[in-house]
Write a protein that holds these residues in place. Structure first.
Motif, PDB file in Angstrom:
ATOM      1  N   PRO A 105       0.819  -1.224   0.000  1.00  0.00           N
ATOM      2  CA  PRO A 105       0.000   0.000   0.000  1.00  0.00           C
ATOM      3  C   PRO A 105       0.848   1.267   0.000  1.00  0.00           C
ATOM      4  O   PRO A 105       0.307   2.369  -0.119  1.00  0.00           O
ATOM      5  N   TYR A 106       2.169   1.114   0.095  1.00  0.00           N
ATOM      6  CA  TYR A 106       3.047   2.271   0.222  1.00  0.00           C
ATOM      7  C   TYR A 106       3.713   2.607  -1.114  1.00  0.00           C
ATOM      8  O   TYR A 106       4.327   1.745  -1.757  1.00  0.00           O
ATOM      9  N   TYR A 107       3.643   3.875  -1.471  1.00  0.00           N
ATOM     10  CA  TYR A 107       4.176   4.344  -2.746  1.00  0.00           C
ATOM     11  C   TYR A 107       5.668   4.061  -2.876  1.00  0.00           C
ATOM     12  O   TYR A 107       6.127   3.588  -3.922  1.00  0.00           O
ATOM     13  N   ASP A 108       6.422   4.363  -1.819  1.00  0.00           N
ATOM     14  CA  ASP A 108       7.875   4.213  -1.913  1.00  0.00           C
ATOM     15  C   ASP A 108       8.322   2.762  -1.976  1.00  0.00           C
ATOM     16  O   ASP A 108       9.479   2.472  -2.306  1.00  0.00           O
ATOM     17  N   VAL A 109       7.421   1.827  -1.668  1.00  0.00           N
ATOM     18  CA  VAL A 109       7.732   0.404  -1.824  1.00  0.00           C
ATOM     19  C   VAL A 109       7.391  -0.046  -3.240  1.00  0.00           C
ATOM     20  O   VAL A 109       8.180  -0.726  -3.894  1.00  0.00           O
ATOM     21  N   ARG A 110       6.228   0.344  -3.711  1.00  0.00           N
ATOM     22  CA  ARG A 110       5.798  -0.055  -5.064  1.00  0.00           C
ATOM     23  C   ARG A 110       6.760   0.437  -6.127  1.00  0.00           C
ATOM     24  O   ARG A 110       6.987  -0.230  -7.133  1.00  0.00           O
ATOM     25  N   PHE A 111       7.306   1.635  -5.923  1.00  0.00           N
ATOM     26  CA  PHE A 111       8.187   2.231  -6.927  1.00  0.00           C
ATOM     27  C   PHE A 111       9.639   2.273  -6.460  1.00  0.00           C
ATOM     28  O   PHE A 111      10.420   3.085  -6.943  1.00  0.00           O
ATOM     29  N   SER A 112       9.993   1.405  -5.542  1.00  0.00           N
ATOM     30  CA  SER A 112      11.378   1.356  -5.068  1.00  0.00           C
ATOM     31  C   SER A 112      12.291   0.807  -6.150  1.00  0.00           C
ATOM     32  O   SER A 112      11.871   0.047  -7.022  1.00  0.00           O
ATOM     33  N   PHE A 113      13.546   1.213  -6.075  1.00  0.00           N
ATOM     34  CA  PHE A 113      14.559   0.813  -7.059  1.00  0.00           C
ATOM     35  C   PHE A 113      14.090   1.203  -8.458  1.00  0.00           C
ATOM     36  O   PHE A 113      13.972   2.369  -8.776  1.00  0.00           O
ATOM     37  N   SER A 114      13.772   0.244  -9.288  1.00  0.00           N
ATOM     38  CA  SER A 114      13.343   0.538 -10.656  1.00  0.00           C
ATOM     39  C   SER A 114      11.836   0.767 -10.658  1.00  0.00           C
ATOM     40  O   SER A 114      11.049  -0.151 -10.412  1.00  0.00           O
ATOM     41  N   GLY A 115      11.414   1.989 -10.937  1.00  0.00           N
ATOM     42  CA  GLY A 115      10.028   2.394 -10.758  1.00  0.00           C
ATOM     43  C   GLY A 115       9.009   1.634 -11.568  1.00  0.00           C
ATOM     44  O   GLY A 115       7.844   1.543 -11.185  1.00  0.00           O
ATOM     45  N   GLN A 116       9.418   1.061 -12.692  1.00  0.00           N
ATOM     46  CA  GLN A 116       8.446   0.372 -13.549  1.00  0.00           C
ATOM     47  C   GLN A 116       8.274  -1.100 -13.173  1.00  0.00           C
ATOM     48  O   GLN A 116       7.450  -1.792 -13.755  1.00  0.00           O
ATOM     49  N   SER A 117       9.016  -1.586 -12.193  1.00  0.00           N
ATOM     50  CA  SER A 117       8.973  -3.015 -11.894  1.00  0.00           C
ATOM     51  C   SER A 117       7.647  -3.461 -11.285  1.00  0.00           C
ATOM     52  O   SER A 117       7.359  -4.655 -11.244  1.00  0.00           O
ATOM     53  N   TRP A 118       6.826  -2.500 -10.807  1.00  0.00           N
ATOM     54  CA  TRP A 118       5.496  -2.866 -10.321  1.00  0.00           C
ATOM     55  C   TRP A 118       4.705  -3.573 -11.417  1.00  0.00           C
ATOM     56  O   TRP A 118       3.879  -4.441 -11.129  1.00  0.00           O
ATOM     57  N   PHE A 119       4.949  -3.180 -12.684  1.00  0.00           N
ATOM     58  CA  PHE A 119       4.219  -3.749 -13.818  1.00  0.00           C
ATOM     59  C   PHE A 119       4.452  -5.256 -13.888  1.00  0.00           C
ATOM     60  O   PHE A 119       3.509  -6.033 -14.048  1.00  0.00           O
ATOM     61  N   LEU A 120       5.704  -5.662 -13.761  1.00  0.00           N
ATOM     62  CA  LEU A 120       6.026  -7.087 -13.804  1.00  0.00           C
ATOM     63  C   LEU A 120       5.403  -7.810 -12.615  1.00  0.00           C
ATOM     64  O   LEU A 120       4.909  -8.936 -12.756  1.00  0.00           O
ATOM     65  N   SER A 121       5.406  -7.163 -11.466  1.00  0.00           N
ATOM     66  CA  SER A 121       4.798  -7.750 -10.269  1.00  0.00           C
ATOM     67  C   SER A 121       3.312  -8.012 -10.485  1.00  0.00           C
ATOM     68  O   SER A 121       2.805  -9.094 -10.183  1.00  0.00           O
ATOM     69  N   ALA A 122       2.586  -7.023 -11.031  1.00  0.00           N
ATOM     70  CA  ALA A 122       1.153  -7.178 -11.290  1.00  0.00           C
ATOM     71  C   ALA A 122       0.892  -8.171 -12.414  1.00  0.00           C
ATOM     72  O   ALA A 122      -0.049  -8.972 -12.355  1.00  0.00           O
ATOM     73  N   LEU A 123       1.747  -8.139 -13.446  1.00  0.00           N
ATOM     74  CA  LEU A 123       1.558  -9.046 -14.583  1.00  0.00           C
ATOM     75  C   LEU A 123       1.747 -10.500 -14.171  1.00  0.00           C
ATOM     76  O   LEU A 123       1.037 -11.391 -14.661  1.00  0.00           O
ATOM     77  N   PHE A 124       2.684 -10.748 -13.261  1.00  0.00           N
ATOM     78  CA  PHE A 124       2.898 -12.128 -12.820  1.00  0.00           C
ATOM     79  C   PHE A 124       1.701 -12.667 -12.052  1.00  0.00           C
ATOM     80  O   PHE A 124       1.409 -13.855 -12.095  1.00  0.00           O
ATOM     81  N   PHE A 125       1.006 -11.793 -11.349  1.00  0.00           N
ATOM     82  CA  PHE A 125      -0.234 -12.219 -10.702  1.00  0.00           C
ATOM     83  C   PHE A 125      -1.274 -12.595 -11.761  1.00  0.00           C
ATOM     84  O   PHE A 125      -2.001 -13.583 -11.616  1.00  0.00           O
ATOM     85  N   CYS A 126      -1.321 -11.836 -12.856  1.00  0.00           N
ATOM     86  CA  CYS A 126      -2.231 -12.150 -13.963  1.00  0.00           C
ATOM     87  C   CYS A 126      -1.868 -13.501 -14.584  1.00  0.00           C
ATOM     88  O   CYS A 126      -2.752 -14.310 -14.898  1.00  0.00           O
ATOM     89  N   TYR A 127      -0.577 -13.735 -14.765  1.00  0.00           N
ATOM     90  CA  TYR A 127      -0.135 -15.023 -15.302  1.00  0.00           C
ATOM     91  C   TYR A 127      -0.524 -16.166 -14.370  1.00  0.00           C
ATOM     92  O   TYR A 127      -0.914 -17.245 -14.824  1.00  0.00           O
ATOM     93  N   PHE A 128      -0.400 -15.912 -13.071  1.00  0.00           N
ATOM     94  CA  PHE A 128      -0.752 -16.937 -12.101  1.00  0.00           C
ATOM     95  C   PHE A 128      -2.232 -17.308 -12.205  1.00  0.00           C
ATOM     96  O   PHE A 128      -2.615 -18.478 -12.069  1.00  0.00           O
TER      97      PHE A 128
END
Length: 294
Positions: A105-128
């Motif tokens: 739920p925290y912005y600085d965690v979702r966009f930590s390090f490489s800011g676009q990596s949230w996309f891969l995180s959400a997409l992997f849930f879709c793949y699952f």
């Protein structure tokens, strides 16, 4: 999808982009819809068991396609930001490496390090979820019922998040995996109707001219709608636009499709996701002064 990668690169770079159009949001909406459509299309004639073991097997297969790039991007951005070994950074690194950061739920965690990596995180849930969702995307009738129903849930979720966030409901519709899985599922639900129409369209001799006209109209209409209403409407309203674009261009019959079939686009499409994962790091390093990079 290749064009979306270029637009996202433009949006995140220092090159001036149209302020009235949220290119980042619009391209991500299309990419989730298109990803769902492609999974549904590639699995339409294949029996896929809707079991948890199949979900983990499908996720495992996808994991090693993209995780190495995720790791490289995280390291590059960690060096760029001079991130130390604090408890916070280690915790964020673990979430990034396990592809769970989009759930935070925290912005600085979702966009930590490489800011676009949230996309891969959400997409992997879709793949699952894909093996479970595919069972509902095989028949036209079921898809026609579920598609508006899923859209209604997606719209209500965003409307509630926007209007009642302070009271009791808080989700980030841009990164939340559950929200993105609904967009992914809607793309998947378009496949049965597409397959039914595709068989009839292939028998028509005039479909190239007709599809060229449709592609031009859909492209022009979508661009006009996005430019005109990006700041005034909820994000959910743009999902039907992305579904329409994906549906029309999936036929690959019109003049714009012929243009997009050039070798340069085909080459870009093969590496488009790798470009997406690494583009933030590339932009930051290209813009950084040499003494900061090294």
């Amino acid at each position: 999808k290749a064009i979306c990668m270029l637009l996202i690169f433009w949006w995140h770079s220092s090159i001036p982009s149209p302020e009235s159009v949220d290119l980042g949001a619009r391209t991500c909406e299309f990419l989730f819809v298109a990803s769902g459509f492609l999974v549904g299309y590639n699995s339409f004639y294949k029996p896929v068991p809707d079991t948890w073991s199949e979900s983990f097997r499908y996720l495992y297969k996808k994991f090693f396609d993209f995780w190495p790039f995720q790791f490289i991007c995280m390291v590059l951005m960690g060096l760029y930001k001079n991130a130390g070994f604090s408890v916070k950074n280690i915790f964020n690194a673990i979430l990034n490496l396990s592809l769970l950061q989009a759930w935070s739920p925290y912005y600085d965690v979702r966009f930590s390090f490489s800011g676009q990596s949230w996309f891969l995180s959400a997409l992997f849930f879709c793949y699952f979820l894909s093996p479970m969702l595919l069972r509902f995307s095989k028949r036209v009738k079921a898809s026609c019922i579920l598609l508006p129903a899923v859209f209604a849930v997606r719209y209500v979720a965003e409307y509630t998040a926007v209007n009642f966030r302070q009271e009791f409901f808080h989700i980030n519709v841009h990164t939340n995996p559950l929200v993105r899985s609904m967009e992914f599922f809607m793309g998947m639900l378009c496949v049965p109707l597409f397959m039914a129409i595709k068989d009839k369209a292939e028998r028509s001799r005039k479909n190239t001219l007709i599809m060229s006209i449709i592609e031009i109209l859909v492209s022009a209409g979508s661009v006009f709608f996005i430019i005109t209403f990006s700041k005034n409407l909820l994000r959910a309203v743009f999902i039907p636009v992305m579904l329409t674009v994906c549906f029309v261009f999936a036929f690959d019959r019109g003049i714009i499709s012929r243009f997009l079939s050039l070798k340069c686009f085909k080459l870009l499409s093969k590496i488009q996701f790798e470009i997406y994962l690494i583009h933030i790091a590339a932009i930051r390093y290209l813009n950084a002064p040499l003494n900061k990079v090294f």
